[in-house]
Design a protein around this motif. Structure first.
Motif, PDB file in Angstrom:
ATOM      1  N   VAL A 193      25.300  -9.603   1.176  1.00 43.35           N
ATOM      2  CA  VAL A 193      23.686 -10.091   0.575  1.00 43.35           C
ATOM      3  C   VAL A 193      22.975 -10.569   2.118  1.00 43.35           C
ATOM      4  O   VAL A 193      22.021 -10.199   2.347  1.00 43.35           O
ATOM      5  N   SER A 194      23.781 -11.305   2.757  1.00 37.85           N
ATOM      6  CA  SER A 194      23.191 -11.730   3.954  1.00 37.85           C
ATOM      7  C   SER A 194      22.750 -10.823   5.141  1.00 37.85           C
ATOM      8  O   SER A 194      21.806 -10.892   5.529  1.00 37.85           O
ATOM      9  N   VAL A 195      23.686  -9.897   5.169  1.00 36.13           N
ATOM     10  CA  VAL A 195      23.474  -8.783   6.079  1.00 36.13           C
ATOM     11  C   VAL A 195      22.079  -8.083   5.598  1.00 36.13           C
ATOM     12  O   VAL A 195      21.202  -7.673   6.631  1.00 36.13           O
ATOM     13  N   VAL A 196      22.113  -7.958   4.310  1.00 38.50           N
ATOM     14  CA  VAL A 196      20.769  -7.045   3.843  1.00 38.50           C
ATOM     15  C   VAL A 196      19.739  -7.728   4.305  1.00 38.50           C
ATOM     16  O   VAL A 196      18.696  -7.315   4.600  1.00 38.50           O
ATOM     17  N   PHE A 197      19.570  -9.340   3.899  1.00 32.26           N
ATOM     18  CA  PHE A 197      18.439 -10.088   3.937  1.00 32.26           C
ATOM     19  C   PHE A 197      18.093 -10.272   5.420  1.00 32.26           C
ATOM     20  O   PHE A 197      16.800 -10.065   5.721  1.00 32.26           O
ATOM     21  N   VAL A 198      18.917 -10.423   6.355  1.00 37.48           N
ATOM     22  CA  VAL A 198      18.620 -10.602   7.733  1.00 37.48           C
ATOM     23  C   VAL A 198      18.090  -9.182   8.506  1.00 37.48           C
ATOM     24  O   VAL A 198      17.141  -9.256   8.907  1.00 37.48           O
ATOM     25  N   THR A 199      18.680  -8.102   8.044  1.00 42.51           N
ATOM     26  CA  THR A 199      18.018  -6.903   8.327  1.00 42.51           C
ATOM     27  C   THR A 199      16.741  -6.700   7.956  1.00 42.51           C
ATOM     28  O   THR A 199      15.729  -6.385   8.755  1.00 42.51           O
ATOM     29  N   LEU A 200      16.553  -7.052   6.664  1.00 40.63           N
ATOM     30  CA  LEU A 200      15.317  -6.638   5.927  1.00 40.63           C
ATOM     31  C   LEU A 200      14.223  -7.567   6.784  1.00 40.63           C
ATOM     32  O   LEU A 200      13.214  -7.204   7.072  1.00 40.63           O
ATOM     33  N   SER A 201      14.586  -8.800   6.954  1.00 45.78           N
ATOM     34  CA  SER A 201      13.676  -9.939   7.609  1.00 45.78           C
ATOM     35  C   SER A 201      13.274  -9.197   9.067  1.00 45.78           C
ATOM     36  O   SER A 201      12.164  -9.273   9.378  1.00 45.78           O
ATOM     37  N   TYR A 202      14.312  -8.593   9.736  1.00 49.83           N
ATOM     38  CA  TYR A 202      13.785  -8.214  10.990  1.00 49.83           C
ATOM     39  C   TYR A 202      13.055  -7.087  10.705  1.00 49.83           C
ATOM     40  O   TYR A 202      11.960  -7.182  11.609  1.00 49.83           O
ATOM     41  N   PHE A 203      13.236  -6.007   9.935  1.00 47.68           N
ATOM     42  CA  PHE A 203      12.421  -4.916  10.110  1.00 47.68           C
ATOM     43  C   PHE A 203      10.885  -5.134   9.368  1.00 47.68           C
ATOM     44  O   PHE A 203      10.192  -4.762  10.105  1.00 47.68           O
ATOM     45  N   VAL A 204      10.928  -5.988   8.409  1.00 47.47           N
ATOM     46  CA  VAL A 204       9.590  -6.529   7.730  1.00 47.47           C
ATOM     47  C   VAL A 204       8.719  -7.187   8.906  1.00 47.47           C
ATOM     48  O   VAL A 204       7.612  -6.976   9.090  1.00 47.47           O
TER      49      VAL A 204
END
Lengths: 270, 358
Positions: free
Chosen positions: A251-262
């Motif tokens: 979950v953390s990895v998904v959110f941090v990645t999402l945050s970066y791309f968004v």
């Protein structure tokens, strides 16, 4: 570009050093991830591939406890991240669009200070503060504490985004008869949306992962996922902990990645 | 040129200070109704500050800005019935062309149908009807510039402010857009206030020009007045090219002055208001000087350099006292260009020269 002589790759021992760092950082995580699929009751002996511990997490004896903890964690993270994002957006607008005002540098320091104060100090101080004003420890104290330490994490991507938006857009809007509020709502806010989303996601994951402060201010009875895991580990490490950890990590990895791309969304277009 | 003496913008004693730096000092200007008015000057002269003061982005330190009889100096930008075309266009990147152009109309409280019709009108005016649904990032620089123009024209402002809108375009496009801008100004009858540092742009487009330098208005007039009757050294030098000869002024009367040229010849020529007796400057444009044989003409010298410009050749002549004078000659087989080193005489009509205020 770096000159050839300063090229890092030419330094003797650079490659082994890199591998050592990567190993120390990620080997424990990889071990946990692999052993979460272990069929054995032991946490050290490999007994074949299986999803039994994941099944255990969702349907085992401890499942209700973890389910409640997860529900708490997620709702707390949602509340904290939302509040922190709103506050951070207002703070960024004041810092970057209100021109010069007294105490501007002090405000900047205050917004970002929680990043530098050791977490344990914040934890103890928050606990003392709540008990001093007679606030009963529980769900609400966790939310309040989380809002506070999430603000700088939400602030950074929001402010970075806002810095990249030229103020001629706002001038153009005002020139075209928009009031200040309309300018904010119709121009600044839409242009800042990627930064705001990115800030929200970052704040959400920081809140979801937090252990130290939560453990101090949670009081009896209320558990979040990290404190529940800690509680379970104290009674001996079972493989189901590895399964939960792996889930939380994903979950953390998904959110941090999402945050970066968004956060980078729409950058190229401008 | 419109024959109309109504004042659109009356700038009265406007002073703008940034800390201790004075960007505009006691500026007085009358911009007439329905006129293409240009603020011309080198970068940092205060022309953009003046434009932004009219738009409301700068608070003036002193003075008044009167728009059709109403002092707007204390109004917010959104309360002023003027619109701006920004140098970098500032099109809203998250809105398409129609939404960009409609923005001002909706803020003025127009309903969507009326606004849509008006958007169609202005897009037709700038020939962008086919691009109504595009996003700004899908348009070329020239198209973005037209959208910016359409967006500023849509609310039918009383005065349109243009802040170096052509500077981001390449040369060919710039020349085409110049003509278009002029046509649109005449079609719409809106007063244009145009800021530029490009004197050619100013000369070709404007009804009147204000030359600004160091926060002061140096001269206001038509292109012809400013080019042919510059008031002072700065205007003569900034607008086009000119030769400034050191002369001794002996006599001044009725707009004319007598002076002694280097070499001793004496002429009587037009003089700017405020010229005074004693050492002064005489301005003669390079294209108004003729080269004659040595010994004839008003001043004597040696051809010292050729500068090849394609259709023209500039011949630099060093006078006997060391001053350099540029003569513009047509590059044609009919005209003989003196060799470098050759002694020549220079001649010009007295009316082509002008005594200036320093």
């Amino acid at each position: 570009m770096a000159s050839k002589n300063l090229d890092l790759r030419r330094f003797p021992g650079f490659l082994p050093l890199t591998y050592l760092c990567l190993f120390l950082l990620y080997a424990p995580l990889i071990v946990v991830m692999i052993y979460s699929f272990n069929d054995s009751n032991s946490i050290t002996r490999w007994g074949g591939m299986s999803l039994r511990w994941y099944h255990e997490v969702f349907y085992g004896v401890e499942a209700p406890k973890f389910r409640t903890a997860t529900f708490n964690s997620v709702t707390i993270a949602l509340l904290a991240a939302t509040s922190a994002t709103i506050i951070a957006t207002m703070a960024a607008t004041a810092m970057l669009r209100a021109g010069k005002f007294r105490g501007k540098s002090a405000s900047f320091a205050l917004i970002n200070l929680p990043l530098m104060v050791p977490e344990i100090v914040t934890a103890v101080a928050t606990l003392i503060f709540f008990s001093a004003i007679g606030f009963k420890a529980g769900y609400l104290t966790i939310v309040l504490a989380h809002v506070v330490f999430c603000i700088p994490f939400a602030y950074l991507p929001i402010a970075a985004r806002m810095q990249g938006i030229e103020d001629t857009f706002e001038q153009a809007a005002q020139d075209l008869y928009a009031t200040r509020f309309q300018t904010f709502r119709l121009i600044l806010l839409p242009l800042m949306t990627p930064g705001i989303l990115s800030g929200f996601l970052l704040a959400f994951i920081i809140s979801l992962d937090d252990f130290i402060i939560t453990n101090f201010v949670k009081g009896a009875g209320v558990e979040t996922l990290p404190t529940a895991i800690y509680g379970a580990v104290r009674q001996g490490i079972k493989p189901n902990i590895m399964a939960i950890s792996t889930l939380l990590l994903s979950v953390s990895v998904v959110f941090v990645t999402l945050s970066y791309f968004v956060g980078r969304m729409g950058d190229k277009k401008q | 040129m419109p024959e109309n003496d109504n004042i659109a913008v009356d700038i009265q004693n406007v002073t703008k200070m940034y800390g201790s730096f004075t960007a505009l000092k006691d500026v007085n200007l009358d911009i007439r109704d329905n006129e293409f008015f240009t603020l011309l000057g080198p970068s940092g002269c205060g022309k953009t500050t003046l434009l932004r003061s009219i738009a409301g982005f700068e608070d003036i330190t002193k003075g008044a800005i009167v728009l059709y009889g109403q002092n707007i100096a204390n109004l917010l930008p959104n309360q002023r019935p003027v619109n701006t075309v920004f140098q970098q266009y500032a099109l809203f990147p998250h809105m398409n062309v129609t939404q960009n152009v409609m923005f001002g109309l909706l803020r003025l409280g127009q309903d969507k149908t009326t606004a849509k019709a008006r958007v169609g009108e202005v897009l037709e005016l700038v020939q962008l009807t086919a691009f109504a649904d595009r996003m700004p990032s899908q348009l070329s620089g020239g198209q973005q510039q037209r959208v910016a123009l359409a967006r500023a024209l849509a609310p039918s402002p009383k005065v349109l402010l243009l802040d170096e809108p052509l500077s981001a375009l390449d040369l060919k496009l710039r020349q085409a857009v110049r003509l278009e801008l002029q046509q649109i100004q005449q079609q719409t009858g809106i007063t244009f206030v145009f800021v530029t540092h490009d004197q050619e742009e100013a000369l070709t487009m404007s009804d009147r020009i204000a030359v600004i330098e160091g926060g002061h208005v140096q001269q206001v007039g038509t292109a012809r007045e400013i080019y042919e009757a510059p008031k002072n050294k700065f205007v003569a030098d900034f607008i086009g090219e000119t030769n400034l000869l050191d002369v001794n002024v002996t006599d001044l009367a009725g707009g004319k002055g007598s002076c002694i040229l280097p070499g001793g010849a004496q002429i009587t020529c037009p003089a700017a208001d405020g010229a005074h007796a004693g050492p002064g400057h005489l301005s003669v444009r390079p294209e108004r000087i003729a080269i004659t044989t040595a010994g004839e003409g008003l001043v004597q010298g040696n051809a010292s350099r050729h500068i090849y410009l394609g259709t023209d050749v500039h011949v630099e002549v060093t006078l006997t006292d060391g001053e350099k004078v540029t003569v513009r000659m047509q590059n044609s087989t009919q005209i003989q260009i003196p060799e470098v080193g050759q002694s020549v005489g220079l001649d010009f009509e007295a009316d082509a020269a002008r005594l200036l205020v320093d």
